[in-house]
Design a protein around this motif. Sequence first.
Motif, mmCIF file in Angstrom:
data_model
loop_
_atom_site.group_PDB
_atom_site.id
_atom_site.type_symbol
_atom_site.label_atom_id
_atom_site.label_comp_id
_atom_site.label_asym_id
_atom_site.label_seq_id
_atom_site.Cartn_x
_atom_site.Cartn_y
_atom_site.Cartn_z
ATOM 1 N N GLY A 91 0.801 -1.233 0.000
ATOM 2 C CA GLY A 91 0.000 0.000 0.000
ATOM 3 C C GLY A 91 0.823 1.266 0.000
ATOM 4 O O GLY A 91 0.266 2.371 -0.095
ATOM 5 N N LEU A 92 2.151 1.140 0.133
ATOM 6 C CA LEU A 92 3.011 2.316 0.076
ATOM 7 C C LEU A 92 3.209 2.761 -1.375
ATOM 8 O O LEU A 92 3.023 1.965 -2.302
ATOM 9 C CB LEU A 92 4.372 1.990 0.704
ATOM 10 N N PRO A 93 3.581 4.019 -1.595
ATOM 11 C CA PRO A 93 3.858 4.466 -2.965
ATOM 12 C C PRO A 93 4.919 3.582 -3.627
ATOM 13 O O PRO A 93 5.784 3.018 -2.945
ATOM 14 C CB PRO A 93 4.382 5.897 -2.764
ATOM 15 N N GLU A 94 4.853 3.466 -4.933
ATOM 16 C CA GLU A 94 5.714 2.538 -5.671
ATOM 17 C C GLU A 94 7.191 2.815 -5.438
ATOM 18 O O GLU A 94 8.009 1.893 -5.376
ATOM 19 C CB GLU A 94 5.391 2.638 -7.168
ATOM 20 N N GLU A 95 7.554 4.101 -5.290
ATOM 21 C CA GLU A 95 8.968 4.444 -5.118
ATOM 22 C C GLU A 95 9.472 4.206 -3.686
ATOM 23 O O GLU A 95 10.680 4.279 -3.431
ATOM 24 C CB GLU A 95 9.220 5.909 -5.515
ATOM 25 N N VAL A 96 8.558 3.916 -2.762
ATOM 26 C CA VAL A 96 8.957 3.674 -1.365
ATOM 27 C C VAL A 96 9.171 2.176 -1.174
ATOM 28 O O VAL A 96 8.247 1.411 -0.934
ATOM 29 C CB VAL A 96 7.895 4.205 -0.373
ATOM 30 N N THR A 97 10.410 1.772 -1.302
ATOM 31 C CA THR A 97 10.754 0.366 -1.102
ATOM 32 C C THR A 97 10.781 0.057 0.399
ATOM 33 O O THR A 97 10.676 0.968 1.230
ATOM 34 C CB THR A 97 12.143 0.068 -1.697
ATOM 35 N N MET A 105 5.607 -0.288 10.263
ATOM 36 C CA MET A 105 5.205 -0.132 8.864
ATOM 37 C C MET A 105 3.819 0.509 8.738
ATOM 38 O O MET A 105 3.557 1.235 7.778
ATOM 39 C CB MET A 105 5.227 -1.492 8.155
ATOM 40 N N VAL A 106 2.953 0.253 9.713
ATOM 41 C CA VAL A 106 1.661 0.966 9.737
ATOM 42 C C VAL A 106 1.907 2.463 9.912
ATOM 43 O O VAL A 106 1.259 3.297 9.273
ATOM 44 C CB VAL A 106 0.751 0.423 10.871
ATOM 45 N N TYR A 137 0.892 5.455 7.208
ATOM 46 C CA TYR A 137 0.105 6.658 7.503
ATOM 47 C C TYR A 137 0.896 7.945 7.303
ATOM 48 O O TYR A 137 0.365 9.035 7.514
ATOM 49 C CB TYR A 137 -0.463 6.589 8.919
ATOM 50 N N GLN A 138 2.159 7.832 6.880
ATOM 51 C CA GLN A 138 2.884 9.021 6.435
ATOM 52 C C GLN A 138 2.481 9.399 5.012
ATOM 53 O O GLN A 138 2.782 10.496 4.540
ATOM 54 C CB GLN A 138 4.394 8.784 6.488
ATOM 55 N N TYR A 139 1.802 8.477 4.326
ATOM 56 C CA TYR A 139 1.356 8.705 2.944
ATOM 57 C C TYR A 139 -0.155 8.591 2.803
ATOM 58 O O TYR A 139 -0.690 8.812 1.715
ATOM 59 C CB TYR A 139 2.021 7.695 1.998
ATOM 60 N N ASN A 140 -0.840 8.213 3.871
ATOM 61 C CA ASN A 140 -2.285 8.033 3.828
ATOM 62 C C ASN A 140 -2.922 8.679 5.047
ATOM 63 O O ASN A 140 -2.310 8.759 6.115
ATOM 64 C CB ASN A 140 -2.631 6.534 3.808
ATOM 65 N N SER A 141 -4.132 9.122 4.876
ATOM 66 C CA SER A 141 -4.804 9.857 5.952
ATOM 67 C C SER A 141 -5.093 8.957 7.148
ATOM 68 O O SER A 141 -5.473 7.791 6.991
ATOM 69 C CB SER A 141 -6.120 10.447 5.423
ATOM 70 N N ALA A 142 -4.881 9.517 8.337
ATOM 71 C CA ALA A 142 -5.157 8.801 9.592
ATOM 72 C C ALA A 142 -6.037 9.682 10.472
ATOM 73 O O ALA A 142 -6.023 10.907 10.347
ATOM 74 C CB ALA A 142 -3.854 8.482 10.313
#
Length: 561
Positions: A201-207, A294-295, A299-304
């Motif tokens: 679920g993380l952005p593609e560039e975030v390995t 990892m959660v 949530y650094q890239y998705n709303s919480a």
Amino acid sequence: MNRLQLEDWLVLATTLLFIVIYGAWKTRKHSKVSDYLRGGNSAKWWTVGISVMATQASAITFLSTPGQAFHDGMGFVQFYFGLPIAMIIICMVFIPLYHKLKVYTAYEFLEQRFDGKTRVLTAFLFLIQRGLSAGITIFAPAIILSAVLGWDLYMLNIIIGVLVIIYTVTGGTKAVSVTQKQQMAVIFAGMFIAFYLILDGLPEEVTFTKALDIAGASGKMDILDFSFDFENNYTVWSGIIGGTFLMLSYFGTDQSQVQRYLSGQSVKQSQLGLMFNGLLKVPMQFFILLVGVMVFVFYQYNSAPLHFNPSNVAEVMESPYADQYKSLENQRSLVEAELFSVQNAMAANSSSSENQELINQMKSLQGQDKQLREQAKELILKVDPNATVNDKDYVFIHYILNNLPKGLIGLLLAVILSAAMSSTASELNALGTTTTIDIYKRSQAVERDEKFYIQKSKWFTALWGVLAILIACVANLFENLIQLVNIIGSIFYGNVLGIFLLAFFIKHVKSRAVFAAAILTQAIIIALWFWDAIPYLWLNLIGCALVMIIAILFQSVDRKA
């Protein structure tokens, strides 16, 4: 927030019913007390190891631990550093002695070494703390699932409790061991799937490596703390010293664990099972904490939400403070949007100097986010001064319900409920055994046949199950649930461990001195905890040392003791 679809209900119901029915059917016939209480000593080392691990890994582990890591990082893993040391000591000292004496409970040994009242006292201390813990292991998932799904809390307590009672009463120790293998399979499958989906679920560039970098820059990967700060519950020293004594007490003298490895085929099988647990437990806890970290990254890239406990939020929104809370939510939305922008820039940037500037911006925004969360908690307390504002236990379940596909939500809920059932089953099994063998049987003037004591054990197990349900129904959420269970253990375990160490190694100390020392020590430990004088992990060491020192002093004064 209730996203459960038909597929989720089918997965959840099928998983739980299979475990209950299979466990009850597979172990339904018992003709001897040894079969019912020790599983006929038929368990191989992997069954012993899995059963020991499943007993400790309650629903609290899979709800609270990721939330602990989300807020405070990986430092909690230090709590388990003493576990491998404890496993070695138990394998060398406790297991050979228990098998040699062919005891059903750990406390039988104390009557042979001291006297009946010392045995009854330690059994009674076990019954108090484990009876309370059994209620909490039911209550923990029930209170959280009721809050986020809108299910009735009392009905959930009853359902979880009744399901466990059915197969535990029917099959005894073997039923607990058999079902725990299925439960652990469900738990590990669910947690690995959740971990994969979080990363997916993380952005593609975030390995995964970049995710770890983000977590590290946010202070979530600070694992080791070598400070001697008594204000900090989790340091290397509290884990190795206090943790060793807690684990020695728990695995060496707590009947819910002793009963697991007493079911081993031989001393060697029991020892291998405990060493298996010692080698796997720390990595397992590390992995569960990593899921929580990892959660956090997710949530650094998705709303919480501003606050993860929906019950608290609902109360605020129905109060005069609703507008203030909405204002905090709006402020946080702005901070969140900036944080998303910074994180995306970090993921795309390879320059170390520019990255450091972005990291500083990230830390500043995370500080603002934390401040807004604290202000939200203050509003919640204004509405209800008795509210529990610690929302760590709601973080992982929020992620599950709002981000997993249908079907898998049911699987993760099955993970939580399976963990609750596995630990509760061990507790009820041990409570029933201890009550039957250490309290009821030894009070009988006439020896009865095997069938009589099997029936009594079933009745006592069912009675403790009902009591655990009642405790769950009157319990209140107390800070972080995983801490609560460990606090309860720390209040009693050190004292009991000290009694056992006196029995093993200090041969000149007699029963009267030990009994008096145990009573005095327990009063002192409860007072220390009540006054919040010292971090709870150290209570194990203090309780153990106190009872031994006081008993030796009493013995030196009273040579006839």
